[in-house]
Design an enzyme around this catalytic site. Sequence first.
Site, PDB file in Angstrom:
ATOM      1  N   CYS A   1      48.518  21.526  11.927  1.00  0.00           N
ATOM      2  CA  CYS A   1      49.406  22.724  12.207  1.00  0.00           C
ATOM      3  C   CYS A   1      50.251  22.315  13.333  1.00  0.00           C
ATOM      4  O   CYS A   1      51.400  22.668  13.053  1.00  0.00           O
ATOM      5  CB  CYS A   1      48.492  23.751  12.658  1.00  0.00           C
ATOM      6  SG  CYS A   1      46.986  24.449  11.816  1.00  0.00           S
ATOM      7  N   ASP A   2      49.988  21.560  14.244  1.00  0.00           N
ATOM      8  CA  ASP A   2      50.712  21.306  15.575  1.00  0.00           C
ATOM      9  C   ASP A   2      51.307  19.960  15.934  1.00  0.00           C
ATOM     10  O   ASP A   2      51.967  19.880  16.916  1.00  0.00           O
ATOM     11  CB  ASP A   2      49.870  21.808  16.801  1.00  0.00           C
ATOM     12  CG  ASP A   2      49.348  23.273  16.535  1.00  0.00           C
ATOM     13  OD1 ASP A   2      50.316  24.262  15.970  1.00  0.00           O
ATOM     14  OD2 ASP A   2      48.590  23.733  17.081  1.00  0.00           O
TER      15      ASP A   2
ATOM     16  N   CYS B   1      43.975  21.975  16.084  1.00  0.00           N
ATOM     17  CA  CYS B   1      44.586  21.785  14.328  1.00  0.00           C
ATOM     18  C   CYS B   1      45.824  20.798  14.476  1.00  0.00           C
ATOM     19  O   CYS B   1      47.035  21.263  14.806  1.00  0.00           O
ATOM     20  CB  CYS B   1      44.863  23.232  13.886  1.00  0.00           C
ATOM     21  SG  CYS B   1      45.448  22.793  12.240  1.00  0.00           S
TER      22      CYS B   1
END
Length: 306
Positions: free
Chosen positions: A138-139, A135
């Site tokens: 997200c990261d 992701c």
Amino acid sequence: MTKLLYDLVIVGGGPAGATAALYGARAGLSVVVLEKMLLGGEIVSTERLDNYPGFPEGITGADFGQLLEEQLKRWKVPVKKVVAEQVSLKGEVKKVFAAGEEIAGRAVIIATGTVPAMLNVDGEQTLRGRGVSYCATCDAAFFRGKEIAVVGGGDAALEETLFLARFATKIYLIHRRDAFRGVKELQERVLALPQVEVLWNTTVQKIAGERKVEALALIQDGRERNLPVSGVFIYIGRQPNTAFLRDELPLDEGGYIITNENMETALPLVYAAGDVRLKGLRQVITAAADGAIAATAAVTRLGVGI
Ligand code: NAP
């Protein structure tokens, strides 16, 4: 065990499930949505939605999910934050078991989408969350100023490479063949980025690192190569989220639910909608369409007017 009974139980709160809920609620059914994460499902962790009509400037996945949530609130659809663990779908009352509750419906729509496919190489599991990610939204921020790799050659790998390029100083885009599968427009944008180097005909053999990702062991054009990177984003396709169905519903060999064009499965009053079903085009727009069709079919079968 608490028992709850609704007209329509929808498993999954992505665009398919949320649309089904909207159609069901507007037709007067008592509806519940079971969603393990945030309403919007997978789209919430997508940077940008650019191919959904009505948003000329595009919209972030997070904003889109928020709008879905507000819309369901307006129609008073309860959303339960639970993971469906097991189902019993063959009887007249359809049951979903989650978090110690039996959530029963006269009809059920499975809209559980897909989960990322894994490379299944050494280090992938142990270093997940320590440099191995599925992701980018997200990261990505953890890799500002770092050298990273992206694995895959489809739309997702290309789109997420574009996003990651805002953070990483160098991105090795690793693809097992000599041509991308993703659409031309994305290919052109990725190939124009100076910080992206494509490693064609390359496979990942191992993800190495003590406590976090340090390097990838590759086979590039038949030769071994060690590639030092601090992160690897894996976008090699997805798998349907159907393990919880066990043998209650017929699935294809890839685990996708087989439906007809009304989203009906082999079982009466059990429907599937969105990416989880066997279909040609998996997009937000087709998921939403599936949800509308499934709920309408359920409403018709249950004998209430739309
Ligand atoms: P995908 O289109 O199936 O592409 C998966 C890629 O990963 C392919 O290039 C494939 O290589 C590679 N791959 C598969 N298994 C592998 C393995 N074991 N090791 C190494 N490489 C492997 O999957 P996706 O990119 O996740 O897209 C899924 C669906 O969502 C598609 O329908 C896509 O159009 C859609 N999507 C659309 C958008 C958009 O519209 N902007 C964005 C994201 C996703 P090969 O090419 O050699 O098979």
